[in-house]
Design a protein around this motif. Structure first.
Motif, PDB file in Angstrom:
ATOM      1  N   GLY A   1      42.834 -24.977  11.711  1.00 48.51           N
ATOM      2  CA  GLY A   1      43.932 -25.551  12.476  1.00 48.51           C
ATOM      3  C   GLY A   1      44.083 -27.041  12.297  1.00 48.51           C
ATOM      4  O   GLY A   1      45.073 -27.633  12.745  1.00 48.51           O
ATOM      5  N   LEU A   2      43.101 -27.690  11.622  1.00 47.64           N
ATOM      6  CA  LEU A   2      43.169 -29.125  11.387  1.00 47.64           C
ATOM      7  C   LEU A   2      43.880 -29.464  10.078  1.00 47.64           C
ATOM      8  O   LEU A   2      44.115 -30.639   9.797  1.00 47.64           O
ATOM      9  CB  LEU A   2      41.753 -29.712  11.364  1.00 47.64           C
ATOM     10  N   LEU A   3      44.209 -28.432   9.268  1.00 46.25           N
ATOM     11  CA  LEU A   3      44.932 -28.667   8.018  1.00 46.25           C
ATOM     12  C   LEU A   3      46.418 -28.865   8.350  1.00 46.25           C
ATOM     13  O   LEU A   3      47.255 -27.994   8.119  1.00 46.25           O
ATOM     14  CB  LEU A   3      44.746 -27.499   7.057  1.00 46.25           C
ATOM     15  N   ALA A   4      46.720 -30.014   8.885  1.00 47.72           N
ATOM     16  CA  ALA A   4      48.028 -30.249   9.507  1.00 47.72           C
ATOM     17  C   ALA A   4      49.191 -30.205   8.529  1.00 47.72           C
ATOM     18  O   ALA A   4      50.345 -30.090   8.952  1.00 47.72           O
ATOM     19  CB  ALA A   4      48.008 -31.598  10.222  1.00 47.72           C
ATOM     20  N   SER A   5      48.916 -30.299   7.221  1.00 49.54           N
ATOM     21  CA  SER A   5      50.008 -30.314   6.246  1.00 49.54           C
ATOM     22  C   SER A   5      50.395 -28.923   5.760  1.00 49.54           C
ATOM     23  O   SER A   5      51.370 -28.777   5.004  1.00 49.54           O
ATOM     24  CB  SER A   5      49.612 -31.167   5.025  1.00 49.54           C
ATOM     25  N   LEU A   6      49.662 -27.888   6.156  1.00 50.75           N
ATOM     26  CA  LEU A   6      49.922 -26.546   5.627  1.00 50.75           C
ATOM     27  C   LEU A   6      51.332 -26.059   5.952  1.00 50.75           C
ATOM     28  O   LEU A   6      51.748 -26.033   7.105  1.00 50.75           O
ATOM     29  CB  LEU A   6      48.906 -25.547   6.203  1.00 50.75           C
ATOM     30  N   ARG A   7      52.044 -25.638   4.892  1.00 50.41           N
ATOM     31  CA  ARG A   7      53.357 -25.010   5.042  1.00 50.41           C
ATOM     32  C   ARG A   7      53.277 -23.507   4.775  1.00 50.41           C
ATOM     33  O   ARG A   7      53.970 -22.729   5.420  1.00 50.41           O
ATOM     34  CB  ARG A   7      54.363 -25.628   4.067  1.00 50.41           C
ATOM     35  N   THR A   8      52.472 -23.117   3.788  1.00 50.57           N
ATOM     36  CA  THR A   8      52.306 -21.699   3.476  1.00 50.57           C
ATOM     37  C   THR A   8      50.822 -21.399   3.328  1.00 50.57           C
ATOM     38  O   THR A   8      50.078 -22.166   2.708  1.00 50.57           O
ATOM     39  CB  THR A   8      53.040 -21.308   2.171  1.00 50.57           C
TER      40      THR A   8
END
Length: 649
Positions: A299-306
């Protein structure tokens, strides 16, 4: 108009021949006629020879299959800097030529499926090229050595060809390359340390090849790299080992945005090392053997789009922290071993989510009847979740569905009226394998439910009459329900426009009456299954008009009479099952003569009489033949011993 220098008519919806009068615009520098379909064509390009000042030419998707002069004409234009002829049905490139493209920097000949086995040598003389796209063609063998002459290339796309060799070492000298796509070929060997020399690379695609082994640590030193696609390679490594290679010496950590490692035979667990890639927006790990739980830290991978974790062995519960990924647009979790409860918290900040596929996990959604999700989904697949017993009322807020699958979700309820007004862009609807009851609306697939193409409501408790269909419906499966009455309402009403139905499955209902004689209105049918109903009468002759029919199942009805000779027109039938009816007469010889591709023929438990026709021995693909429980006489044809496909199975 004679002074016009720039003309862009791309994707304008025009059709027909390209007007040769364009050749009068002799001051043109830019001409862009590219289309998204091949409705525009040119029989020759002689008019183009007058545009001597032309620098930019884009005829992509214009049908040039008859314009045999395309190369000779374009080769006379001395000022050309860009040529885009993608998808022009060119078929063949000249093998040898003296080229005059002294200023050409961009050449796109992609998607033509050339018959040339190799790249012609004249291309290697274009020393000023910075961009070369030869993707989606049929080039094969080794990468030709002549390519090494194009050392100024910044963009090289050879995707989807048939190159079959190791990646040549000279390619690693292309230090200006920013984009390299070698995907979907047959390159083999290991991934070389030589890639570390391609220091300008921003995109690298090696997917869909026969490359094996480890990802070299040197790849982590490509400090400009933003996108890596290694899908389908035989890496056979622990995920943590691959992430370690990409994170050493560390300059990728703040650069990498897209990482595709699906179908790479990867094992191991999802680890916190993923957090090192702070700008990671697209991560695909599907179709591997990754196990263990999804870490809360994801949940800390704030840039994830897909994020695609589908078809792995991920287990445990879905962490609530997934709901903090506020940039997430597409999330695939299907076919893992996730379990436990999913609540509204899991979706708290997923306001941008447009696709959510998580079928094949025994997850339980606990949401209040008043819940209004923060997203507007176009695609949702939650098959095998527990959503019931009530029909999920939170769906009422979703207005953009193109694809909805909530099959096998424990729903025991009627479908509320508002559901049929949800979306005007429905494409696929699957509510199968629930216990949904009640009647369907009078018409399916048009207003109020617009453009439904795929409808699967099978294995429920729907009752009442069959609905009428929109002409747009391609697949209709209403089998294993409690529908009753005739099927004529569905098949024979309102025939002003062509119908596109290919799959019609109505098996295991309580349908009655005769099979109507209006099959000529359904010329695209491929599969018809009406078995296990109470249909009576004869097979109508119009069923023989179904020239595309491959599968016909009428077993276990009350049908009678002789088989209509018109069925011999269904020459590509692969399976015909007429068992457990009351058919009479001789088994027609045309079955062996006309239905030569048949694999399954089941005529058992009827009242056929006479001898078994020798013609059946002509069915060389036949694997199942059931003639049991009839009134047949005579001997079994000796030629049955020649039914080799049956013997092999």
């Amino acid at each position: 108009m004679h002074t016009l220098r720039y003309l862009n008519l791309s994707a304008a919806g025009f059709g027909g021949v390209v007007p040769p009068q364009l050749g009068n615009l002799t001051n043109l520098h830019v001409l862009d006629l590219h289309h998204f379909s091949s409705l525009v064509y040119a029989e020759n390009l002689q008019w183009l020879s007058h545009l001597v000042k032309l620098k930019h030419l884009d005829l992509s998707r214009v049908d040039l299959s008859k314009a045999s002069d395309w190369f000779q004409v374009t080769n006379t234009l001395p000022s050309l800097v860009e040529i885009h002829l993608s998808g022009c049905q060119l078929h063949r490139l000249p093998l040898q030529a003296d080229v005059n493209f002294s200023s050409l920097s961009i050449l796109d000949l992609s998607s033509n499926s050339f018959s040339n086995p190799s790249i012609p040598g004249w291309i290697f003389k274009l020393n000023s090229l910075v961009s070369l796209d030869l993707s989606h063609n049929n080039f094969q063998g080794q990468l030709p050595h002549g390519l090494r002459n194009l050392s100024s290339l910044r963009y090289l796309n050879l995707y989807w060809n048939n190159f079959n060799s190791s990646i040549p070492s000279w390619l690693y000298g292309f230090t200006s390359l920013e984009f390299l796509n070698l995907g979907s070929n047959y390159f083999h060997g290991s991934i070389s340390n030589g890639f570390q020399n391609l220091t300008s690379l921003t995109t690298l695609d090696l997917s869909g090849n026969e490359l094996t082994g480890a990802v070299p640590n040197s790849m982590g030193s490509l400090c400009s790299l933003k996108k890596i696609k290694l899908s389908g390679l035989h890496l056979s490594r622990d995920l943590s080992e691959i992430l370690r290679a990409l994170s050493s010496p560390g300059c990728l950590l703040n650069r990498l945005e897209s990482l595709y490692l699906d179908s790479c035979e990867i094992f191991g667990h999802l680890t916190d090392r993923l957090l090192l890639f702070k700008n990671l927006a697209d991560l695909s790990l599907s179709r591997n053997s990754i196990s263990g739980s999804i870490p809360v830290s994801l949940g800390l991978l704030a840039s994830l789009r897909t994020l695609d974790l589908s078809k792995n062995r991920v287990n445990g519960t879905l962490p609530e922290s997934i709901g903090q990924l506020w940039k997430m647009e597409k999330l695939w979790l299907s076919h893992n071993m996730l379990e436990g409860v999913v609540s509204e918290v899991h979706f708290a900040n997923l306001t941008r989510l447009r696709l959510f596929q998580a079928s094949g996990n025994p997850l339980v959604l606990e949401a209040s009847p008043e819940w209004v999700p923060p997203f507007q989904l176009g695609v949702m697949a939650l098959s095998s979740w527990h959503l019931g017993p009530k029909f999920p009322s939170w769906l009422r807020s979703q207005r953009d569905f193109v694809y909805l699958d909530i099959s096998v979700t424990g729903i025991i309820d009627t479908i509320p009226n508002w559901f049929w007004n949800l979306s005007t862009i429905y494409f696929s609807l699957n509510l199968s394998h629930n216990q949904i009851y009640g009647e369907l609306p009078h018409r399916i697939g048009t207003s109020p439910v617009a453009d439904l193409v795929y409808v699967d409501l099978s294995f429920n408790h729907f009752d009442g009459p069959l609905p009428c269909l929109s002409s747009e419906v391609n697949t209709l499966d209403l089998s294993n329900n409690l529908f009753s009455g005739p099927i004529s309402n569905l098949l024979c009403s309102k025939m002003e426009e062509p119908y596109w139905l290919e799959i019609l499955h109505l098996a295991d209902n309580h349908l009655s009456g005769e099979i109507p004689d209006c099959w000529m209105n359904w010329p695209n049918l491929v599969s018809v299954d009406l078995e296990n109903n109470s249909l009576s009468g004869v097979i109508p002759s119009s069923m023989g008009s179904l020239n595309l029919l491959q599968s016909l199942h009428l077993r276990k009805n009350n049908l009678s009479g002789v088989l209509p000779s018109s069925l011999q027109n269904c020459t590509i039938l692969l399976a015909i099952d007429l068992g457990e009816n009351h058919f009479v007469g001789n088994i027609p010889g045309w079955i062996g003569e006309k239905l030569s591709d048949s694999i399954i023929i089941s005529l058992g438990s009827n009242r056929f009489q006479g001898q078994i026709p020798d013609n059946l021995c002509s069915l060389s693909y036949l694997t199942i033949l059931d003639l049991a429980h009839n009134n047949l006489s005579g001997t079994i044809p000796k030629c049955f011993m020649n039914l080799s496909a049956m013997a092999a199975n």
